[in-house]
Design an enzyme around this catalytic site. Structure first.
Site, PDB file in Angstrom:
ATOM      1  N   GLY A  48       0.786  -1.277  -0.063  1.00  0.00           N
ATOM      2  CA  GLY A  48      -0.171   0.115  -0.012  1.00  0.00           C
ATOM      3  C   GLY A  48       0.863   1.375   0.204  1.00  0.00           C
ATOM      4  CB  CYS A 258     -25.649  -9.886 -18.514  1.00  0.00           C
ATOM      5  SG  CYS A 258     -24.809  -9.599 -20.127  1.00  0.00           S
ATOM      6  CB  CYS A 261     -23.971 -13.835 -20.687  1.00  0.00           C
ATOM      7  SG  CYS A 261     -23.693 -12.970 -19.106  1.00  0.00           S
ATOM      8  CB  CYS A 283     -21.039  -8.576 -18.515  1.00  0.00           C
ATOM      9  SG  CYS A 283     -21.966 -10.018 -17.626  1.00  0.00           S
ATOM     10  CB  CYS A 289     -19.888 -11.052 -21.201  1.00  0.00           C
ATOM     11  SG  CYS A 289     -21.835 -10.969 -21.792  1.00  0.00           S
TER      12      CYS A 289
END
Ligand code: ATP
Ligand code: MG
Ligand code: ZN
Lengths: 298, 290
Positions: A48, A258, A261, A283, A289
């Site tokens: 970080g 979606c 899909c 998606c 997808c």
């Protein structure tokens, strides 16, 4: 030189894996790559923490993923299988350009399949399919400093990080809740990495933030313009900033699926239908997808 | 009784310094400016004790080093020399490393890291400045200003922080319904009371007050002083009260130090200092104000 010209001038790399005309393998010279890898190692050692590094000129404009690209080029090996996504999409002009460039200078295979890739460079999304410890995700970062919103001075933000003096960041969230009843940050949601540094996870949606927590994969973040590299190593705790009575929440897509899909468990982009004005959802992760759609059709 | 905090030979120099600074400045020389190198000895060899539940006054003319002393003890400025030691009874459970085993007093706190100093400050200290712009974020809600301290001390519950802020604002006579307004909407006296509420939010052991009533209307001054007096006994505070107004010191403080050109020139019970000042400078000060 613009990347388009560069690619046009470039001969196809030889089948013997010889570097493309006039450029070393991976475009950057070994010294430059080594320097970046050294910064990456430091970043991994201090999860970080933003490590400054000497950002190189790339044949694409800064602000278009040069930070991510330099990490990619310093790590790429001839046997890597490489994938690039731009806001979830494998086919955007930007993603395609970076793909072609890396393929040309490092002679690597390209894929859209998250599972098949060994190295993935991404802008603003993390793939839906869980990644493994054999993969690395390189994230492009426009603004690496999570505290910039509350403190304009770089000297001061460095001091704040050094002393873990984060009350102003928390105050910013407090004021948000008092004013709007909730935390209104939708992208670049600040996280605490390894219980120490407050870190910008890059402009991924909140949906993707939990994927960073205790993951199997190494996440590397590159900011070319601001010359910073940072990392979230595997199995590192990543906690979104939240209050005991105002918990972090991801976007809610319940009741939506979606349109292509049928997925009900992915981050969805809303598309307004031009003709009817109706809304549909797709998606955001196009590779995933595609995979699901193909499976449906067979 | 043992002092809560011991201050020894505390000095603050602005500038390079030279071998002659010490002899060339001070009460007799009537200046804190070294003529040889141009350095300012803002605080010079200051030693004293602060006890529990005591209000200790610091008086002196403008530039005598009162605010500098406060900034040093609040860890805002780095001292050039000296020691500050805290008694074990201050209850610094989250900083066990600052006490040597068997010792009643901590190591010299001036040698701690910035991070440790911040922890210590968040756990033990509160401050109220003469200028509310120094103590408050004027564009952020008053409740947020108080919350910032609580957040620094590790609070992570919005509801609890708001209840605590409301409690303190009520105690300092700010209408609670104005909690979400920024201090820039408030009068000077109200801003001082928000500062006091903020300073008290973490239940400090030590409160620094630097000219908190200077510049306020007399009637407003009286109310703020009254508030401070009540809070001191209610919160069991040790206070360092800086003022160049002997009236304020007389009202709040049992003991007083007189500063001049960076030095403490006289100290003792406030009554005695006001009735029978020993030092020529204190005599002048008392004569001119009473
Ligand atoms: N940053 C600085 N650089 C140089 N000199 C400084 C600095 N800050 C303060 N001084 C000097 O230190 C001396 C003590 O200042 P200080 O503010 O402590 O006085 P004071 O007793 O609080 O005065 P006042 O009653 O006016 O508030 C003054 O001579 C001042 O000019
Ligand atoms: Mg002052
Ligand atoms: Zn000198």
């Amino acid at each position: 030189m613009l990347m388009r010209e560069w690619l046009q001038n470039e001969n196809e790399p030889g089948s013997d894996g010889a570097p493309a005309a006039g450029y070393p393998f991976g475009f950057m010279d070994e010294g430059a790559k080594k320097e970046i890898r050294r910064s990456i190692l430091k970043a991994v050692a201090i999860p970080g923490y933003q490590v400054p590094y000497g950002s190189r000129e790339m044949p694409i404009a800064r602000g278009w993923g040069t930070g991510g690209l330099q990490i990619t080029l310093s790590l790429v090996k001839p046997d890597d299988i490489f994938k690039v996504i731009d806001q979830g999409c494998d086919g955007s002009v930007n993603a395609v350009n970076i793909k072609k460039f890396v393929a040309a200078v490092a002679d690597v295979a390209i894929t859209t399949d998250t599972r098949a890739a060994t190295l993935i460079q991404t802008r603003h999304r993390i793939p839906e399919e869980p990644m493994t410890d054999r993969q690395i995700l390189v994230l492009q970062v426009p603004y690496p400093e999570a505290l910039r919103e509350v403190e304009p001075s770089e000297m001061e933000t460095r001091r704040m990080h050094a002393e873990a003096d984060y009350s102003r960041m928390w105050l910013f969230l407090y004021e948000d809740i008092v004013k709007y009843g909730e935390i209104t940050i939708s992208y670049r949601y600040p996280v605490t990495v390894n219980g120490r540094y407050i870190t910008d996870p890059s402009p991924i949606p909140r949906w993707d933030v939990p994927k960073l927590h205790m993951a199997d994969t190494l996440f590397l973040f590159g900011a070319g313009r601001e010359k910073r590299i940072y990392a979230i190593p595997p199995h590192t705790s990543v906690e979104p900033l939240e209050f005991e009575d105002h918990k972090f929440r991801t976007e809610n897509f319940s009741g939506k699926a979606c349109a292509r899909c049928g997925a009900t468990d992915t981050y969805l982009d809303e598309v307004i239908d031009n003709a009817g004005g109706g809304r549909s959802y797709f998606c955001s992760d196009s590779g995933y997808c595609d995979k699901r759609s193909l499976a449906w059709n067979h | 009784m043992e002092p809560l905090i011991r201050i020894r030979n505390l000095s603050k120099r602005f500038g390079q310094g030279c071998s002659r600074c010490r002899d060339a400045t001070g009460q007799e020389q009537d200046t804190n400016l070294c003529p040889h190198c141009g350095s300012v000895m803002a605080c010079n060899d200051v030693s004293f004790d602060l006890f529990r539940n005591e209000a200790l006054g610091v008086v002196g003319e403008s530039g005598s080093g009162k605010s500098t002393l406060v900034r040093l003890l609040h860890f805002e400025w780095e001292a050039s020399e000296g020691a500050v030691e805290m008694h074990r009874s201050a209850g610094l459970e989250n900083l066990p490393e600052i006490f040597a085993t068997g010792s009643d007093y901590s190591f010299n706190l001036l040698g701690l890291s910035h991070f440790q100093k911040r922890q210590l400050r968040n756990a033990l200290m509160g401050i109220v400045y003469q200028n509310p712009h120094l103590g408050l974020r004027m564009q952020i809600s008053s409740g947020g200003n108080i919350a910032e301290r609580l957040l620094g001390a590790g609070w992570r519950h919005i509801g609890k922080m708001r209840r605590r802020s409301a409690e303190l604002l009520e105690r300092t006579e700010i209408p609670v319904e104005r909690m979400d307004e920024p201090p820039c909407n408030f009068s000077g006296g109200m801003q001082q009371r928000v500062q006091i509420a903020k300073a008290l939010s973490n239940n400090p052991l030590i409160l620094f007050l630097d000219e908190v009533t200077t510049g306020l209307d007399l009637s407003v001054q009286a109310r703020v002083l009254d508030l401070i007096r009540n809070l001191r006994s209610e919160f069991n505070l040790s206070m360092l009260v800086v003022s160049h107004d002997l009236g304020v010191i007389n009202l709040l403080c049992q003991r007083t130090m007189v500063m001049k050109s960076g030095h403490v020139v006289e100290s003792g019970l406030t009554d005695q200092i006001l009735q029978d000042p020993q030092h020529r400078y204190t005599q002048l000060l008392v004569a001119s104000q009473l």
